[in-house]
Design an enzyme around this catalytic site. Sequence first.
Site, PDB file in Angstrom:
ATOM      1  CG  HIS A  26     -21.119 -39.977 -14.882  1.00  0.00           C
ATOM      2  ND1 HIS A  26     -22.373 -40.233 -15.396  1.00  0.00           N
ATOM      3  CD2 HIS A  26     -20.449 -39.344 -15.874  1.00  0.00           C
ATOM      4  CE1 HIS A  26     -22.442 -39.786 -16.648  1.00  0.00           C
ATOM      5  NE2 HIS A  26     -21.280 -39.266 -16.961  1.00  0.00           N
ATOM      6  CG  ASP A 118     -25.285 -41.183 -13.734  1.00  0.00           C
ATOM      7  OD1 ASP A 118     -25.666 -40.415 -14.643  1.00  0.00           O
ATOM      8  OD2 ASP A 118     -24.098 -41.500 -13.574  1.00  0.00           O
TER       9      ASP A 118
HETATM   10  O1  LIG Z   1      -4.683 -36.938 -15.530  1.00  0.00           O
HETATM   11  C1  LIG Z   1      -5.819 -36.717 -15.120  1.00  0.00           C
HETATM   12  C2  LIG Z   1      -6.910 -36.489 -15.982  1.00  0.00           C
HETATM   13  C3  LIG Z   1      -8.154 -36.253 -15.417  1.00  0.00           C
HETATM   14  N1  LIG Z   1      -8.311 -36.237 -14.068  1.00  0.00           N
HETATM   15  C4  LIG Z   1      -9.641 -35.999 -13.468  1.00  0.00           C
HETATM   16  O2  LIG Z   1     -10.597 -36.721 -14.192  1.00  0.00           O
HETATM   17  C5  LIG Z   1     -11.812 -36.009 -14.231  1.00  0.00           C
HETATM   18  C6  LIG Z   1     -12.245 -35.975 -15.683  1.00  0.00           C
HETATM   19  O3  LIG Z   1     -13.577 -35.580 -15.739  1.00  0.00           O
HETATM   20  P1  LIG Z   1     -14.167 -34.769 -16.975  1.00  0.00           P
HETATM   21  O4  LIG Z   1     -13.349 -33.591 -17.247  1.00  0.00           O
HETATM   22  O5  LIG Z   1     -15.603 -34.484 -16.683  1.00  0.00           O
HETATM   23  O6  LIG Z   1     -13.991 -35.697 -18.209  1.00  0.00           O
HETATM   24  P2  LIG Z   1     -14.463 -37.212 -18.522  1.00  0.00           P
HETATM   25  O7  LIG Z   1     -13.699 -38.129 -17.710  1.00  0.00           O
HETATM   26  O8  LIG Z   1     -14.361 -37.327 -19.983  1.00  0.00           O
HETATM   27  O9  LIG Z   1     -16.013 -37.197 -18.062  1.00  0.00           O
HETATM   28  C7  LIG Z   1     -17.202 -37.767 -18.555  1.00  0.00           C
HETATM   29  O10 LIG Z   1     -18.200 -37.272 -17.645  1.00  0.00           O
HETATM   30  C8  LIG Z   1     -18.352 -35.848 -17.631  1.00  0.00           C
HETATM   31  C9  LIG Z   1     -19.353 -35.507 -16.555  1.00  0.00           C
HETATM   32  O11 LIG Z   1     -20.614 -36.002 -16.888  1.00  0.00           O
HETATM   33  C10 LIG Z   1     -18.761 -35.339 -19.001  1.00  0.00           C
HETATM   34  O12 LIG Z   1     -18.819 -33.929 -18.988  1.00  0.00           O
HETATM   35  C11 LIG Z   1     -17.748 -35.813 -20.051  1.00  0.00           C
HETATM   36  O13 LIG Z   1     -18.144 -35.428 -21.355  1.00  0.00           O
HETATM   37  C12 LIG Z   1     -17.612 -37.333 -19.977  1.00  0.00           C
HETATM   38  O14 LIG Z   1     -16.669 -37.792 -20.915  1.00  0.00           O
HETATM   39  C13 LIG Z   1     -11.567 -34.626 -13.663  1.00  0.00           C
HETATM   40  O15 LIG Z   1     -12.103 -34.550 -12.363  1.00  0.00           O
HETATM   41  C14 LIG Z   1     -10.053 -34.548 -13.598  1.00  0.00           C
HETATM   42  O16 LIG Z   1      -9.562 -33.797 -12.496  1.00  0.00           O
HETATM   43  C15 LIG Z   1      -7.251 -36.436 -13.228  1.00  0.00           C
HETATM   44  O17 LIG Z   1      -7.399 -36.396 -12.001  1.00  0.00           O
HETATM   45  N2  LIG Z   1      -6.029 -36.676 -13.793  1.00  0.00           N
END
Ligand SMILES: O=c1ccn([C@@H]2O[C@H](COP(=O)(O)OP(=O)(O)O[C@H]3O[C@H](CO)[C@@H](O)[C@H](O)[C@H]3O)[C@@H](O)[C@H]2O)c(=O)[nH]1
Length: 453
Positions: A26, A118
């Site tokens: 977020h 948010d």
């Molecule tokens: O090794 C890693 C793994 C992840 N990322 C970053 O982490 C972010 C992950 O975001 P997302 O894919 O949206 O997953 P979550 O962290 O699980 O995000 C939460 O927030 C999102 C946006 O609201 C929702 O869609 C999800 O369900 C919720 O779990 C992305 O930008 C990735 O590029 C990294 O940089 N390196």
Amino acid sequence: MAGPEQHGDSGHRRRVVLFSLPFHGHLNPMLKLAALLHARGLGVTVLHTCFNAPDPARHPELAFVPIHETLPDEATSPDSDILRKLLALNAACEAPFRAALASLLRGGRRDVACAVVDGQCYAAMAAAGELGVPALALRTDSAASFRNMLAWPRLRDAGYVPIKEEQLDEPVPGLEPLRVRDLIRVDGRDTDEHCSFVASVAGAVRASVSGIVINTFEAIEAAELAKIQRELSLPAFAVGPLHLLLGRTPPEEQSLHEPDRGCLAWLDARPPRSVLYVSLGSLARVDRGAFEVMAWGLAGSGVPFLWVVRPGSVAGGAAAAGDEAPPLPDRFEDEVRDRGKIVKWAPQREVLAHAAIAAFWTHCGWNSTLESICEGVPMLVQPCFADQMVTARYVTHEWGVGLEVGEEVVERGMVAKAVREAMAGDGGARMRERAHRLQMQASAAATSRPWTV
Ligand SMILES: O=c1ccn([C@@H]2O[C@H](COP(=O)(O)OP(=O)(O)O[C@H]3O[C@H](CO)[C@@H](O)[C@H](O)[C@H]3O)[C@@H](O)[C@H]2O)c(=O)[nH]1
């Protein structure tokens, strides 16, 4: 009381106040929006929790003010599910957010023109409304997922929720292509608590905000955006994909862990389109059994892979929390030594942009999904909770750029089969073609936005 502002400009420009819940997925989109608003000539103040606070040094152009919340354990513990976290964060942030915003308004920030908060933080929407600050809600999930949330009362009246086992494969009228099993779920539960959370969000949106801002783009979600506008009688703005709008050298992201850049050198030594990238984002946790199925599925697939095994990503066990990655199954590393790379955290956007990447096994967090689409990388989907269920269905059945790995418990043989199909099968080739088309559309959306920098 709000503390002193750190960094940022103090000039007399119209000012936007932003507030995000402290989740990695977020906060990063909110900070990107903040950078874009600043680049358009607005003053920007970011109110933020002390937990998972953004690093002001990475955004010298923005002003940062902590709200000094007191969080109960369930807001932060890896053992509490996303719903508990959301409820606890809303409750704990309400008063400190209101006090911080009121203090900004009193203390010389009379230039505040509006707030962007948010879209899961009903407490902040309501507080902005009470203080007379026009507010927009930023949804960091997809428009389709937000529509699913808005439809909750109707789904309840029609008997689709609480979800019943025998209805899982039924289509949901008005929410096509979703089936009952694709509706937003929280760790398998869709309890009264979930219903009341969804109702609080929808209620605050209807009562307190002037519009919705969604990190999406029209080529994939025009119909959903139009339906949201109709249902809410509020404008719904597609502003994404936010990560493409900040040019080729965007400010460094807030990172959950130190990204292991060694994996990029490892990818450099691999042929084009040969590697499967595997990551379930920053929040999802799987149980030990599902983790082992993933591991042996990867081993059995025979394909080279880069796997993010995040600390805390496997429930239970000694390394459930803290900075240690969960232990891999016995003999797994020996078996995949020549073709598997395992890291705790990857520079994901650079990984997805790397020529060696053929496909992405993802939980369908919205940021990961957009990042994959923007690099034209097809997906293997394994949604874990909430909006991920909705997104997985759109990826596989609406946009045609992904295959299902299977839900929850997947057999080892099925994992290996899906991996091989995505990497080398005809289905994989068709998905790649469509993914390439979406990539072009995402890029066109980004260049057409008047606020792209
Ligand atoms: O090794 C890693 C793994 C992840 N990322 C970053 O982490 C972010 C992950 O975001 P997302 O894919 O949206 O997953 P979550 O962290 O699980 O995000 C939460 O927030 C999102 C946006 O609201 C929702 O869609 C999800 O369900 C919720 O779990 C992305 O930008 C990735 O590029 C990294 O940089 N390196």
